[in-house]
Design a protein around this motif. Structure first.
Motif, short mmCIF file in Angstrom:
data_model
loop_
_atom_site.label_atom_id
_atom_site.label_comp_id
_atom_site.label_asym_id
_atom_site.label_seq_id
_atom_site.Cartn_x
_atom_site.Cartn_y
_atom_site.Cartn_z
N GLU A 147 21.24 -2.60 -10.76
CA GLU A 147 21.79 -3.79 -10.12
C GLU A 147 20.87 -4.31 -9.02
N PHE A 148 20.10 -3.40 -8.42
CA PHE A 148 19.20 -3.80 -7.33
C PHE A 148 18.07 -4.68 -7.85
N ILE A 149 17.49 -4.29 -8.99
CA ILE A 149 16.43 -5.09 -9.60
C ILE A 149 16.99 -6.43 -10.08
N SER A 150 18.19 -6.41 -10.63
CA SER A 150 18.82 -7.65 -11.11
C SER A 150 19.02 -8.64 -9.97
N LYS A 151 19.44 -8.12 -8.83
CA LYS A 151 19.64 -8.96 -7.65
C LYS A 151 18.31 -9.53 -7.16
N LEU A 152 17.29 -8.69 -7.16
CA LEU A 152 15.96 -9.14 -6.74
C LEU A 152 15.45 -10.23 -7.67
N LYS A 153 15.72 -10.09 -8.98
CA LYS A 153 15.30 -11.11 -9.95
C LYS A 153 15.96 -12.45 -9.67
N ARG A 154 17.25 -12.40 -9.36
CA ARG A 154 17.97 -13.66 -9.07
C ARG A 154 17.38 -14.35 -7.85
N HIS A 155 17.13 -13.60 -6.83
CA HIS A 155 16.55 -14.19 -5.62
C HIS A 155 15.11 -14.66 -5.86
N HIS A 156 14.40 -13.94 -6.73
CA HIS A 156 13.03 -14.34 -7.06
C HIS A 156 13.01 -15.74 -7.66
N GLN A 182 0.83 -1.21 0.00
CA GLN A 182 0.00 0.00 0.00
C GLN A 182 0.87 1.26 0.00
N ASP A 183 1.98 1.21 0.72
CA ASP A 183 2.86 2.37 0.82
C ASP A 183 3.60 2.66 -0.48
N PHE A 184 3.81 1.60 -1.28
CA PHE A 184 4.58 1.77 -2.52
C PHE A 184 3.78 1.30 -3.73
N PRO A 185 2.79 2.11 -4.15
CA PRO A 185 1.98 1.74 -5.32
C PRO A 185 2.83 1.71 -6.59
N VAL A 186 3.10 0.53 -7.09
CA VAL A 186 4.02 0.35 -8.21
C VAL A 186 3.60 1.13 -9.45
N ASP A 187 2.32 1.13 -9.78
CA ASP A 187 1.87 1.82 -10.98
C ASP A 187 2.19 3.31 -10.93
N LEU A 188 2.09 3.90 -9.74
CA LEU A 188 2.40 5.33 -9.60
C LEU A 188 3.90 5.57 -9.57
N LEU A 189 4.62 4.68 -8.90
CA LEU A 189 6.09 4.83 -8.85
C LEU A 189 6.69 4.75 -10.26
N GLY A 237 14.83 8.19 -8.84
CA GLY A 237 15.51 6.92 -9.11
C GLY A 237 16.23 6.32 -7.92
N LYS A 238 16.95 7.13 -7.16
CA LYS A 238 17.71 6.62 -6.02
C LYS A 238 16.78 6.10 -4.94
N GLN A 239 15.66 6.77 -4.74
CA GLN A 239 14.71 6.30 -3.72
C GLN A 239 14.08 4.99 -4.15
N ILE A 240 13.78 4.84 -5.43
CA ILE A 240 13.22 3.58 -5.91
C ILE A 240 14.23 2.45 -5.78
N ASP A 241 15.51 2.75 -6.05
CA ASP A 241 16.56 1.75 -5.85
C ASP A 241 16.62 1.31 -4.39
N THR A 242 16.45 2.25 -3.48
CA THR A 242 16.47 1.94 -2.04
C THR A 242 15.30 1.03 -1.68
N ILE A 243 14.14 1.32 -2.24
CA ILE A 243 12.95 0.50 -2.00
C ILE A 243 13.20 -0.94 -2.43
N PHE A 254 7.52 -6.20 -6.26
CA PHE A 254 8.47 -5.15 -6.56
C PHE A 254 9.20 -5.33 -7.89
N LEU A 255 9.12 -6.52 -8.47
CA LEU A 255 9.69 -6.71 -9.80
C LEU A 255 8.84 -6.04 -10.88
N LYS A 256 7.68 -5.52 -10.50
CA LYS A 256 6.84 -4.77 -11.44
C LYS A 256 7.36 -3.37 -11.66
#
Length: 333
Positions: free
Chosen positions: A252-261, A195-202, A210-216, A244-246
């Motif tokens: 590199e943060f998304i890539s890492k999340l994909k690997r763990h996914h 709820q706090d991080f609506p992907v469609d709006l982000l 960009g940096k804040q989204i990377d932190t998320i 969050f993969l949406k």
């Protein structure tokens, strides 16, 4: 800092700009000030009660020819003029690109007034989850110069940072073994995070965020690992990574999340099989234990008595309870 259009204040917006000279401005000013009734030293401009001194200061800006042209244009573009003055938001419904918007001097001129209005309504549209309005607001972002970017996105950036700080704290709490969270507690935290991080709006937000989204994404990656480490329920991690993969981020943060996914997809598959055939869980555990024991016997790293104790610990009753219909599943597993 309030926006005051002296051309509008003097009611000169319908006149030919070539006729607006020092003499015409002086005459218009006299007419405007003559409307001040005795006992009232203020002039109402779009809800702002202006003193005579404030009006004089605004009118003096017309001495600069470029500034006069900008104010004259704004006098004809009522929606943009009113937006700068904070009077209404009709600009968002009627906005269209005009050639003057490509004039860097014009953008620089209006940006100090445009930025705070933009900042205020963008925050509200985001917190209201109003995707249509967020898109309409962002469509006008070329009316902000680089020097005012921070003012433009300050409120939303602050709001996001507060949510990020809370997300990080929840992540740390999940990893804190002194805090006793039930599985339901973890589900609640994950739902609140979504709820706090609506992907469609982000995904609509500009590169500034960009940096804040990377932190998320980075915190989300940690949270899925912490839920697995402390709760051994892979579905938590899968819920987090799938959501969050949406995000439209290529870092590199998304890539890492994909690997763990990908790992969590397999873990959930294994977990489902275990739950589908409860007896298999203990059987597989026993099978693995025996394999390790046989390996140690072959390598002569275990005593015969220890090996015998392991075999004697096997429950024949448990083996007899194995559902033979699950044999295929066991073999595949």
């Amino acid at each position: 800092m309030n926006f005051i259009n002296p051309i509008e204040l003097l009611e000169l917006q319908k006149e030919d700009i070539a006729s607006i000279n020092e003499a015409r401005i002086k005459k218009a000013k006299e007419i405007t000030f003559s409307k001040i009734t005795p006992g009232h030293d203020r002039i109402n401009y779009k809800g702002l009660l202006l003193t005579k001194e404030e009006c004089e200061k605004a009118i003096a800006e017309l001495e600069n020819l470029s500034t006069l042209k900008f104010y004259y244009y704004l006098g004809s573009n009522k929606d943009l003029n009113d937006f700068l003055a904070g009077a209404n938001e009709k600009l968002l419904e009627s906005f269209k690109q005009e050639s003057i918007f490509e004039d860097s001097e014009f953008v620089k001129f209006i940006s100090p007034f445009f930025a705070p209005q933009y900042d205020k309504i963008l925050l509200k549209a985001f917190t209201d989850l109003d995707e249509k309005k967020v898109k309409a607001i962002l469509a006008t972002k070329n009316l902000i110069d680089k020097q005012n970017l921070h003012r433009t996105y300050k409120s939303l950036s602050t709001e996001l940072q507060n949510r990020i700080d809370n997300f990080f704290q929840n992540c740390q709490n999940i990893d804190d073994k002194t805090l006793i969270y039930t599985n339901n507690d973890v589900y609640t935290i994950i739902d609140k995070t979504k709820q706090d991080f609506p992907v469609d709006l982000l995904n609509l937000l500009p590169h500034y965020f960009g940096k804040q989204i990377d932190t998320i994404v980075s915190i989300a990656d940690k949270m899925q690992l912490y839920t697995w480490k402390n709760y051994k329920d892979a579905r938590f991690g899968l819920m987090i990574s799938e959501y969050f993969l949406k995000l439209n981020a290529e870092t590199e943060f998304i890539s890492k999340l994909k690997r763990h996914h990908e790992i969590f997809v397999k873990l959930v598959d294994e977990q489902v099989k275990m739950e589908k055939f409860p007896v298999l869980k203990s059987t597989i555990k026993l099978s693995r234990s025996l394999r390790r024991t046989f390996s140690k016997i072959g390598k002569k790293t275990i005593t015969s008595q220890t090996a015998l104790n392991i075999v004697n610990a096997i429950s024949i009753d448990e083996l007899n309870n194995i559902d033979l219909s699950a044999t295929g599943e066991l073999a595949a597993y």
